[in-house]
Motif scaffolding. Structure first.
Motif, PDB file in Angstrom:
ATOM      1  N   ALA A 197      55.887  20.250  -3.735  1.00 35.96           N
ATOM      2  CA  ALA A 197      56.891  20.961  -4.528  1.00 35.96           C
ATOM      3  C   ALA A 197      57.419  20.132  -5.695  1.00 35.96           C
ATOM      4  CB  ALA A 197      58.055  21.386  -3.633  1.00 35.96           C
ATOM      5  N   GLY A 198      57.073  18.836  -5.731  1.00 33.93           N
ATOM      6  CA  GLY A 198      57.545  17.979  -6.805  1.00 33.93           C
ATOM      7  C   GLY A 198      58.942  17.445  -6.603  1.00 33.93           C
ATOM      8  N   GLU A 199      59.493  17.590  -5.381  1.00 31.51           N
ATOM      9  CA  GLU A 199      60.819  17.049  -5.101  1.00 31.51           C
ATOM     10  C   GLU A 199      60.788  15.529  -4.986  1.00 31.51           C
ATOM     11  OE1 GLU A 199      62.247  19.017  -1.656  1.00 31.51           O
ATOM     12  OE2 GLU A 199      62.278  21.007  -2.579  1.00 31.51           O
ATOM     13  N   LEU A 200      59.661  14.993  -4.570  1.00 32.27           N
ATOM     14  CA  LEU A 200      59.448  13.547  -4.565  1.00 32.27           C
ATOM     15  C   LEU A 200      58.586  13.223  -5.782  1.00 32.27           C
ATOM     16  CD1 LEU A 200      58.768  12.866  -0.766  1.00 32.27           C
ATOM     17  CD2 LEU A 200      60.939  12.815  -2.012  1.00 32.27           C
ATOM     18  N   LYS A 201      59.156  12.509  -6.733  1.00 28.67           N
ATOM     19  CA  LYS A 201      58.533  12.322  -8.035  1.00 28.67           C
ATOM     20  C   LYS A 201      57.531  11.170  -8.044  1.00 28.67           C
ATOM     21  CE  LYS A 201      61.371  15.416  -9.769  1.00 28.67           C
ATOM     22  NZ  LYS A 201      60.889  16.750 -10.168  1.00 28.67           N
ATOM     23  N   PRO A 202      56.377  11.356  -8.699  1.00 31.45           N
ATOM     24  CA  PRO A 202      55.415  10.262  -8.846  1.00 31.45           C
ATOM     25  C   PRO A 202      56.051   9.059  -9.532  1.00 31.45           C
ATOM     26  CG  PRO A 202      54.411  12.347  -9.470  1.00 31.45           C
ATOM     27  CD  PRO A 202      55.872  12.614  -9.282  1.00 31.45           C
ATOM     28  N   GLY A 203      55.819   7.883  -8.967  1.00 33.71           N
ATOM     29  CA  GLY A 203      56.339   6.643  -9.532  1.00 33.71           C
ATOM     30  C   GLY A 203      57.706   6.248  -9.008  1.00 33.71           C
ATOM     31  N   GLU A 204      58.434   7.164  -8.367  1.00 30.95           N
ATOM     32  CA  GLU A 204      59.768   6.862  -7.850  1.00 30.95           C
ATOM     33  C   GLU A 204      59.663   6.247  -6.456  1.00 30.95           C
ATOM     34  OE1 GLU A 204      62.360   6.917  -9.511  1.00 30.95           O
ATOM     35  OE2 GLU A 204      62.071   8.324 -11.169  1.00 30.95           O
ATOM     36  N   VAL A 205      60.657   5.413  -6.121  1.00 29.17           N
ATOM     37  CA  VAL A 205      60.711   4.750  -4.819  1.00 29.17           C
ATOM     38  C   VAL A 205      61.795   5.407  -3.970  1.00 29.17           C
ATOM     39  CG1 VAL A 205      61.110   2.574  -3.587  1.00 29.17           C
ATOM     40  CG2 VAL A 205      59.909   2.570  -5.792  1.00 29.17           C
ATOM     41  N   TYR A 206      61.448   5.727  -2.730  1.00 30.67           N
ATOM     42  CA  TYR A 206      62.381   6.351  -1.798  1.00 30.67           C
ATOM     43  C   TYR A 206      62.434   5.524  -0.514  1.00 30.67           C
ATOM     44  CZ  TYR A 206      61.799  10.325  -4.937  1.00 30.67           C
ATOM     45  OH  TYR A 206      61.733  11.127  -6.060  1.00 30.67           O
ATOM     46  N   SER A 207      63.635   5.284  -0.041  1.00 27.74           N
ATOM     47  CA  SER A 207      63.796   4.516   1.195  1.00 27.74           C
ATOM     48  C   SER A 207      63.884   5.440   2.392  1.00 27.74           C
ATOM     49  CB  SER A 207      65.059   3.649   1.120  1.00 27.74           C
ATOM     50  OG  SER A 207      66.220   4.454   1.140  1.00 27.74           O
ATOM     51  N   ALA A 208      63.457   4.949   3.535  1.00 28.74           N
ATOM     52  CA  ALA A 208      63.526   5.724   4.766  1.00 28.74           C
ATOM     53  C   ALA A 208      64.961   6.087   5.133  1.00 28.74           C
ATOM     54  CB  ALA A 208      62.833   4.969   5.899  1.00 28.74           C
ATOM     55  N   PRO A 209      65.948   5.161   4.995  1.00 31.37           N
ATOM     56  CA  PRO A 209      67.328   5.541   5.321  1.00 31.37           C
ATOM     57  C   PRO A 209      67.853   6.691   4.468  1.00 31.37           C
ATOM     58  CG  PRO A 209      67.122   3.168   5.285  1.00 31.37           C
ATOM     59  CD  PRO A 209      65.832   3.702   4.739  1.00 31.37           C
ATOM     60  N   ALA A 210      67.533   6.693   3.158  1.00 35.29           N
ATOM     61  CA  ALA A 210      68.026   7.763   2.284  1.00 35.29           C
ATOM     62  C   ALA A 210      67.410   9.098   2.655  1.00 35.29           C
ATOM     63  CB  ALA A 210      67.716   7.429   0.828  1.00 35.29           C
ATOM     64  N   LEU A 211      66.111   9.107   2.943  1.00 38.09           N
ATOM     65  CA  LEU A 211      65.459  10.339   3.352  1.00 38.09           C
ATOM     66  C   LEU A 211      65.943  10.779   4.730  1.00 38.09           C
ATOM     67  CD1 LEU A 211      61.846   9.575   2.092  1.00 38.09           C
ATOM     68  CD2 LEU A 211      63.420  11.265   1.144  1.00 38.09           C
ATOM     69  N   GLY A 212      66.169   9.806   5.614  1.00 37.18           N
ATOM     70  CA  GLY A 212      66.691  10.133   6.932  1.00 37.18           C
ATOM     71  C   GLY A 212      68.049  10.797   6.846  1.00 37.18           C
ATOM     72  N   GLU A 213      68.868  10.348   5.890  1.00 38.14           N
ATOM     73  CA  GLU A 213      70.185  10.953   5.707  1.00 38.14           C
ATOM     74  C   GLU A 213      70.056  12.409   5.286  1.00 38.14           C
ATOM     75  OE1 GLU A 213      74.358  10.107   3.268  1.00 38.14           O
ATOM     76  OE2 GLU A 213      72.641   8.746   3.102  1.00 38.14           O
ATOM     77  N   ARG A 214      69.086  12.679   4.451  1.00 30.92           N
ATOM     78  CA  ARG A 214      68.865  14.066   4.026  1.00 30.92           C
ATOM     79  C   ARG A 214      68.492  14.947   5.211  1.00 30.92           C
ATOM     80  NH1 ARG A 214      63.842  16.603   0.483  1.00 30.92           N
ATOM     81  NH2 ARG A 214      64.431  18.768   0.838  1.00 30.92           N
ATOM     82  N   PHE A 215      67.620  14.450   6.079  1.00 33.47           N
ATOM     83  CA  PHE A 215      67.130  15.259   7.186  1.00 33.47           C
ATOM     84  C   PHE A 215      68.013  15.181   8.428  1.00 33.47           C
ATOM     85  CE2 PHE A 215      62.986  14.327   4.946  1.00 33.47           C
ATOM     86  CZ  PHE A 215      62.853  15.603   4.420  1.00 33.47           C
ATOM     87  N   GLY A 216      69.027  14.328   8.397  1.00 37.30           N
ATOM     88  CA  GLY A 216      69.927  14.228   9.531  1.00 37.30           C
ATOM     89  C   GLY A 216      69.333  13.508  10.712  1.00 37.30           C
ATOM     90  N   VAL A 217      68.419  12.559  10.455  1.00 33.27           N
ATOM     91  CA  VAL A 217      67.799  11.790  11.533  1.00 33.27           C
ATOM     92  C   VAL A 217      67.877  10.309  11.172  1.00 33.27           C
ATOM     93  CG1 VAL A 217      66.195  13.653  12.103  1.00 33.27           C
ATOM     94  CG2 VAL A 217      65.496  11.887  10.469  1.00 33.27           C
ATOM     95  N   SER A 218      67.446   9.475  12.110  1.00 33.24           N
ATOM     96  CA  SER A 218      67.410   8.049  11.824  1.00 33.24           C
ATOM     97  C   SER A 218      66.266   7.735  10.863  1.00 33.24           C
ATOM     98  CB  SER A 218      67.222   7.254  13.117  1.00 33.24           C
ATOM     99  OG  SER A 218      65.890   7.366  13.576  1.00 33.24           O
ATOM    100  N   ALA A 219      66.243   6.509  10.392  1.00 28.24           N
ATOM    101  CA  ALA A 219      65.182   6.095   9.471  1.00 28.24           C
ATOM    102  C   ALA A 219      63.842   5.952  10.170  1.00 28.24           C
ATOM    103  CB  ALA A 219      65.564   4.766   8.802  1.00 28.24           C
ATOM    104  N   THR A 220      63.849   5.792  11.486  1.00 24.58           N
ATOM    105  CA  THR A 220      62.607   5.489  12.208  1.00 24.58           C
ATOM    106  C   THR A 220      61.550   6.577  12.065  1.00 24.58           C
ATOM    107  OG1 THR A 220      63.770   4.090  13.792  1.00 24.58           O
ATOM    108  CG2 THR A 220      61.615   4.945  14.458  1.00 24.58           C
ATOM    109  N   PRO A 221      61.827   7.853  12.381  1.00 28.22           N
ATOM    110  CA  PRO A 221      60.771   8.859  12.219  1.00 28.22           C
ATOM    111  C   PRO A 221      60.357   9.065  10.768  1.00 28.22           C
ATOM    112  CG  PRO A 221      62.867   9.914  12.725  1.00 28.22           C
ATOM    113  CD  PRO A 221      63.066   8.442  12.938  1.00 28.22           C
TER     114      PRO A 221
END
Length: 273
Positions: A87-111
């Motif tokens: 969908a292009g929500e994760l942009k080419p060249g950008e860096v995303y951390s597991a904790p930030a994405l985990g916060e979006r999904f409401g889970v820990s960084a581990t999965p």
């Protein structure tokens, strides 16, 4: 979206006060067999950071913060991330951390981290030490190479199947071809990507070769990732044109017209995106 509905990633959300509100899944009781995820460590709690990954300064991830069920959470996160890529929500060249994405999904960084490691193996992202994962930047040349490989793999199989598969088996794929047209009408790239992949996989599955289907699906998924500098949202007309080729191809397969199948399949992959 009604309460308990799913967003485009398949993750359930709830509504409160007119907006989507994430609900962090409750922690399971000891011995509860429904849980497939280990308890969250303090370092893995959303927003705390983990393994040297930092969330400050990175681009925000668009969309609501949805609820992820605890069962099969890793698989859900992987599917959600794949959808976000297409969908292009994760942009080419950008860096995303597991904790930030985990916060979006409401889970820990581990999965999230485990899902990102799988995407690393698939070539969608690369590890950036102490920061997270960078979305791979892809250009027109790579897309053309993927289309060529897919054509070399799938066109000969379709021609062989055109001569051997009974007409009634092809007729069973009509709903899948029509589903790609409906998905294209939505104008949503992620929705169309799923329907498109389902149709092609169904055609190839008639060969009885599971390895072929798996390899073709991997190539197909790679071909659907967005390009650097490409449009955030593809033109609806382009999706509809691609989907119409599915129905035309299926008509030729039903008619056992091998020459038309060869022409349509070759042209389809030449214009694949």
């Amino acid at each position: 979206m009604k309460q308990g509905a799913q967003d485009s990633t398949g993750i359930r959300t709830s509504r409160a006060g007119g907006g989507a509100v994430p609900r962090v899944p409750s922690q399971p009781r000891a011995g509860d067999p429904r849980s497939e995820q280990e308890p969250m460590a303090a370092a893995d709690l959303p927003g705390t950071g983990a393994r040297g990954e930092h969330t400050h300064g990175e681009p925000p991830v668009p969309g609501p913060r949805p609820l992820v069920r605890r069962s099969s959470v890793r698989g859900q996160i992987l599917q959600a991330l794949r959808t976000a890529l297409v969908a292009g929500e994760l942009k080419p060249g950008e860096v995303y951390s597991a904790p930030a994405l985990g916060e979006r999904f409401g889970v820990s960084a581990t999965p999230v981290r485990e899902a990102m490691q799988q995407l690393t193996l698939e070539g969608a992202v690369e590890v950036v030490p102490n920061r997270g994962f960078r979305v791979i930047e892809r250009g027109d040349r790579e897309l053309a190479e993927l289309a060529e490989v897919r054509a070399l793999l799938e066109v000969p199989v379709m021609l062989r199947l055109a001569r051997r598969v009974p007409v009634e088996r092809w007729a069973e794929l009509r709903p899948l071809a029509e589903a790609t047209v409906r998905a294209a009408s939505s104008g949503c790239r992620a929705t169309y990507a799923e329907a498109d992949r389902a149709f092609h996989s169904a055609v190839l599955s008639l060969s009885g070769n599971e390895q072929l289907v798996q390899i073709a699906e991997d190539l197909h998924r790679r071909a659907q990732w967005p390009l650097v500098g490409g449009p955030a949202r593809p033109a609806r007309a382009d999706l509809l044109a691609d989907a119409s080729e599915h129905t035309a191809l299926l008509d030729a397969l039903v008619a056992r017209d091998v020459d038309v199948v060869r022409t349509l399949a070759t042209e389809h992959f030449a214009g694949a995106d």
